[in-house]
Design a protein around this motif. Structure first.
Motif, PDB file in Angstrom:
ATOM      1  N   HIS A   1       0.863  -1.187   0.000  1.00  0.00           N
ATOM      2  CA  HIS A   1       0.000   0.000   0.000  1.00  0.00           C
ATOM      3  C   HIS A   1       0.900   1.238   0.000  1.00  0.00           C
ATOM      4  O   HIS A   1       1.804   1.341   0.825  1.00  0.00           O
ATOM      5  CB  HIS A   1      -0.901  -0.019   1.243  1.00  0.00           C
ATOM      6  CG  HIS A   1      -2.019   0.984   1.176  1.00  0.00           C
ATOM      7  ND1 HIS A   1      -1.797   2.333   1.243  1.00  0.00           N
ATOM      8  CD2 HIS A   1      -3.366   0.836   1.037  1.00  0.00           C
ATOM      9  CE1 HIS A   1      -2.970   2.969   1.158  1.00  0.00           C
ATOM     10  NE2 HIS A   1      -3.935   2.071   1.030  1.00  0.00           N
ATOM     11  N   PRO A   2       0.648   2.184  -0.909  1.00  0.00           N
ATOM     12  CA  PRO A   2       1.579   3.320  -1.013  1.00  0.00           C
ATOM     13  C   PRO A   2       1.587   4.223   0.226  1.00  0.00           C
ATOM     14  O   PRO A   2       2.534   4.972   0.422  1.00  0.00           O
ATOM     15  CB  PRO A   2       1.077   4.083  -2.247  1.00  0.00           C
ATOM     16  CG  PRO A   2      -0.345   3.668  -2.411  1.00  0.00           C
ATOM     17  CD  PRO A   2      -0.443   2.271  -1.898  1.00  0.00           C
ATOM     18  N   ASP A   3       0.553   4.149   1.035  1.00  0.00           N
ATOM     19  CA  ASP A   3       0.479   5.055   2.186  1.00  0.00           C
ATOM     20  C   ASP A   3       0.783   4.370   3.511  1.00  0.00           C
ATOM     21  O   ASP A   3       0.683   4.991   4.572  1.00  0.00           O
ATOM     22  CB  ASP A   3      -0.912   5.705   2.253  1.00  0.00           C
ATOM     23  CG  ASP A   3      -1.191   6.507   0.995  1.00  0.00           C
ATOM     24  OD1 ASP A   3      -0.291   7.251   0.568  1.00  0.00           O
ATOM     25  OD2 ASP A   3      -2.290   6.360   0.422  1.00  0.00           O
ATOM     26  N   VAL A   4       1.070   3.099   3.477  1.00  0.00           N
ATOM     27  CA  VAL A   4       1.443   2.395   4.714  1.00  0.00           C
ATOM     28  C   VAL A   4       2.882   1.929   4.557  1.00  0.00           C
ATOM     29  O   VAL A   4       3.187   1.050   3.754  1.00  0.00           O
ATOM     30  CB  VAL A   4       0.488   1.219   5.007  1.00  0.00           C
ATOM     31  CG1 VAL A   4       0.951   0.458   6.240  1.00  0.00           C
ATOM     32  CG2 VAL A   4      -0.940   1.733   5.190  1.00  0.00           C
ATOM     33  N   ILE A   5       3.742   2.581   5.291  1.00  0.00           N
ATOM     34  CA  ILE A   5       5.178   2.350   5.106  1.00  0.00           C
ATOM     35  C   ILE A   5       5.742   1.684   6.359  1.00  0.00           C
ATOM     36  O   ILE A   5       5.543   2.185   7.466  1.00  0.00           O
ATOM     37  CB  ILE A   5       5.901   3.686   4.856  1.00  0.00           C
ATOM     38  CG1 ILE A   5       5.299   4.364   3.619  1.00  0.00           C
ATOM     39  CG2 ILE A   5       7.401   3.468   4.685  1.00  0.00           C
ATOM     40  CD1 ILE A   5       5.481   5.858   3.603  1.00  0.00           C
ATOM     41  N   VAL A   6       6.374   0.548   6.183  1.00  0.00           N
ATOM     42  CA  VAL A   6       6.988  -0.142   7.324  1.00  0.00           C
ATOM     43  C   VAL A   6       8.502  -0.015   7.205  1.00  0.00           C
ATOM     44  O   VAL A   6       9.084  -0.358   6.186  1.00  0.00           O
ATOM     45  CB  VAL A   6       6.589  -1.638   7.355  1.00  0.00           C
ATOM     46  CG1 VAL A   6       7.264  -2.335   8.537  1.00  0.00           C
ATOM     47  CG2 VAL A   6       5.068  -1.782   7.445  1.00  0.00           C
ATOM     48  N   ILE A   7       9.087   0.507   8.266  1.00  0.00           N
ATOM     49  CA  ILE A   7      10.558   0.600   8.321  1.00  0.00           C
ATOM     50  C   ILE A   7      11.016  -0.402   9.365  1.00  0.00           C
ATOM     51  O   ILE A   7      10.440  -0.476  10.450  1.00  0.00           O
ATOM     52  CB  ILE A   7      10.997   2.009   8.752  1.00  0.00           C
ATOM     53  CG1 ILE A   7      10.491   3.039   7.761  1.00  0.00           C
ATOM     54  CG2 ILE A   7      12.512   2.080   8.869  1.00  0.00           C
ATOM     55  CD1 ILE A   7      10.895   4.447   8.145  1.00  0.00           C
ATOM     56  N   GLU A   8      12.028  -1.166   9.043  1.00  0.00           N
ATOM     57  CA  GLU A   8      12.554  -2.122  10.019  1.00  0.00           C
ATOM     58  C   GLU A   8      14.061  -2.231   9.847  1.00  0.00           C
ATOM     59  O   GLU A   8      14.595  -1.763   8.841  1.00  0.00           O
ATOM     60  CB  GLU A   8      11.865  -3.476   9.871  1.00  0.00           C
ATOM     61  CG  GLU A   8      11.917  -4.044   8.481  1.00  0.00           C
ATOM     62  CD  GLU A   8      10.878  -5.151   8.282  1.00  0.00           C
ATOM     63  OE1 GLU A   8      10.423  -5.741   9.259  1.00  0.00           O
ATOM     64  OE2 GLU A   8      10.545  -5.404   7.119  1.00  0.00           O
ATOM     65  N   PRO A   9      14.744  -2.833  10.819  1.00  0.00           N
ATOM     66  CA  PRO A   9      16.196  -2.928  10.720  1.00  0.00           C
ATOM     67  C   PRO A   9      16.619  -3.691   9.472  1.00  0.00           C
ATOM     68  O   PRO A   9      15.956  -4.641   9.067  1.00  0.00           O
ATOM     69  CB  PRO A   9      16.597  -3.702  11.989  1.00  0.00           C
ATOM     70  CG  PRO A   9      15.458  -3.529  12.923  1.00  0.00           C
ATOM     71  CD  PRO A   9      14.236  -3.418  12.067  1.00  0.00           C
ATOM     72  N   GLY A  10      17.711  -3.247   8.866  1.00  0.00           N
ATOM     73  CA  GLY A  10      18.258  -3.939   7.701  1.00  0.00           C
ATOM     74  C   GLY A  10      19.183  -5.062   8.133  1.00  0.00           C
ATOM     75  O   GLY A  10      19.165  -5.491   9.293  1.00  0.00           O
ATOM     76  N   ASP A  11      20.005  -5.507   7.185  1.00  0.00           N
ATOM     77  CA  ASP A  11      20.890  -6.653   7.445  1.00  0.00           C
ATOM     78  C   ASP A  11      21.830  -6.417   8.622  1.00  0.00           C
ATOM     79  O   ASP A  11      22.202  -7.350   9.326  1.00  0.00           O
ATOM     80  CB  ASP A  11      21.738  -6.953   6.198  1.00  0.00           C
ATOM     81  CG  ASP A  11      20.851  -7.411   5.046  1.00  0.00           C
ATOM     82  OD1 ASP A  11      19.722  -7.852   5.339  1.00  0.00           O
ATOM     83  OD2 ASP A  11      21.282  -7.313   3.890  1.00  0.00           O
ATOM     84  N   MET A  12      22.215  -5.170   8.824  1.00  0.00           N
ATOM     85  CA  MET A  12      23.159  -4.884   9.895  1.00  0.00           C
ATOM     86  C   MET A  12      22.469  -4.767  11.257  1.00  0.00           C
ATOM     87  O   MET A  12      23.107  -4.483  12.261  1.00  0.00           O
ATOM     88  CB  MET A  12      23.925  -3.588   9.601  1.00  0.00           C
ATOM     89  CG  MET A  12      24.689  -3.590   8.287  1.00  0.00           C
ATOM     90  SD  MET A  12      25.918  -4.911   8.231  1.00  0.00           S
ATOM     91  CE  MET A  12      27.176  -4.191   9.286  1.00  0.00           C
ATOM     92  N   GLY A  13      21.149  -4.929  11.277  1.00  0.00           N
ATOM     93  CA  GLY A  13      20.435  -4.890  12.550  1.00  0.00           C
ATOM     94  C   GLY A  13      20.100  -3.489  13.030  1.00  0.00           C
ATOM     95  O   GLY A  13      19.615  -3.320  14.144  1.00  0.00           O
ATOM     96  N   SER A  14      20.353  -2.478  12.200  1.00  0.00           N
ATOM     97  CA  SER A  14      20.006  -1.128  12.631  1.00  0.00           C
ATOM     98  C   SER A  14      19.185  -0.417  11.562  1.00  0.00           C
ATOM     99  O   SER A  14      19.137  -0.841  10.409  1.00  0.00           O
ATOM    100  CB  SER A  14      21.276  -0.334  12.940  1.00  0.00           C
ATOM    101  OG  SER A  14      22.094  -0.311  11.797  1.00  0.00           O
TER     102      SER A  14
END
Ligand SMILES: [Zn+2]
Length: 367
Positions: free
Chosen positions: A110-123
């Motif tokens: 969904h273009p208006d629901v953005i999930v940010i989470e840690p990347g490969d480096m864990g941050s």
């Protein structure tokens, strides 16, 4: 996933649902609480309820067999769930879970629901945050309100947190931020203070069992055995070796049944052999005995609920209720309490590296 499909946390979810219906959701929320209890699901449910094309009104839903209980405390910006927060609930507004918007949110497109989470480096790096801050200034593409979910927000690098500050202070009206964290104290105080905090509690054993069976295809026996050792966290349950925990719980049940009958110390010591000595390494033996003791603690807790005529909905090992009910005749409140204290002491001794065999021998004589 709509609010009504989330197991546990009924009061918090009902509160969120009401805020969505009244359009009074704070622009920055912090969902805090133990890992693996459903905080991220709750964040996704908020996004769905806000942007669903066919929202449902006044949905009554409840996890059966439990009563709802309110807990005192909680200030304007801090609301707590509790272990018994799981009865029926009414959701003023909930997502349908099936419209194109709900489906896109569930698929993460969904273009208006953005999930940010840690990347490969864990941050979570400043670039990830800058991107959503830039987008937050624009109107939502198709939804009612843009929802930015930052999962494991404690993984935000300090620079990323600082970049977020101004946006959290004066969020664009069409956007809201939902931070999810099991270690909220790792966030900068300036970030924490700009968020309204909702505190999620651990789930009950029955709730963990319910999620394992419904969403992860566990059998009743495996789900129960893992759930009693999961400290109210589905995440923790999913990491456990279910075979070992099934064995641990069966061992605990045999031990309890045996000690309920046998007064003779030498025969009790035979029962202790039953729960130790099967693992080849001393570390394996220690872990297995510890799991067995935690299962034993959970069984005794249930027995004491039954012997006191308490609420059966609170029983963690409800698949064993008939057997536990007959044990309740031998374990009155006083015996249960001293057994529970002995288990606690035995677990502490194992942590101090005491020999599993000596601990098991000592314990069977205390039960
Ligand atoms: Zn929908």
């Amino acid at each position: 996933m709509p609010f009504r499909s989330i197991v546990g946390h009924r009061r918090l979810l009902a509160l969120l649902s009401r805020a969505v219906a009244r359009d009074t959701l704070p622009p920055a929320l912090l969902l805090a609480g133990p890992a693996g209890v459903g905080k991220r699901r709750a964040a996704m449910a908020i996004a769905e309820a806000v942007n669903c094309l066919k929202p449902q009104q006044d949905v009554v839903s409840g996890f059966p067999g439990r009563r709802s209980a309110e807990r005192e405390g909680g200030s304007r910006t801090e609301v707590s769930g509790s272990r018994t927060d799981s009865g029926a609930a009414e959701f003023t507004r909930d997502a349908c879970g099936e419209c194109p918007a709900c489906r896109r949110i569930q698929r993460g497109v969904h273009p208006d629901v953005i999930v940010i989470e840690p990347g490969d480096m864990g941050s979570i790096k400043i670039e990830q945050v800058r991107d959503v801050i830039d987008r937050a200034d624009y109107r939502p593409f198709e939804g009612r309100r843009r929802v930015v979910i930052i999962d494991e927000a404690d993984a935000l690098m300090p620079a990323a947190q600082n970049a977020l500050l101004k946006t959290l202070e004066e969020p664009p009206s069409a956007s809201m931020f939902v931070l999810v964290s099991s270690i909220p104290d790792a966030l900068l105080p300036t970030v924490r203070s700009r968020c309204s905090r909702l505190r999620f509690a651990a789930l009950s054993t029955s709730e963990v069992t319910e999620v394992l069976r419904r969403d992860h295809e566990y059998s009743e026996q495996d789900a129960r055995a893992v759930a009693v050792d999961a400290e109210g966290s589905v995440g923790r349950a999913l990491q456990a070796e279910s075979a070992d925990l099934v064995e641990a719980r069966e061992g605990a049940q045999r031990l309890l049944e045996y000690t309920a009958r046998a007064g003779d110390p030498s025969r009790r010591l035979d029962a202790a052999r039953d729960v130790t000595g099967k693992k080849s390494t001393s570390v394996g033996e220690r872990d297995q005995l510890a799991a067995c003791l935690r299962a034993l603690g959970s069984l005794i807790r249930d027995v004491s609920i039954l012997s006191a005529g308490g609420d059966r909905g609170l029983i963690g090992n409800s698949d064993l209720e008939p057997q536990l009910a007959s044990l309740a005749k031998s374990f009155d409140g006083k015996r249960s309490a001293s057994a529970y204290a002995a288990i606690d002491e035995a677990l502490a001794a194992l942590e101090r590296n005491a020999s599993p065999k000596i601990v098991a021998d000592w314990l069977v004589l205390q039960l």
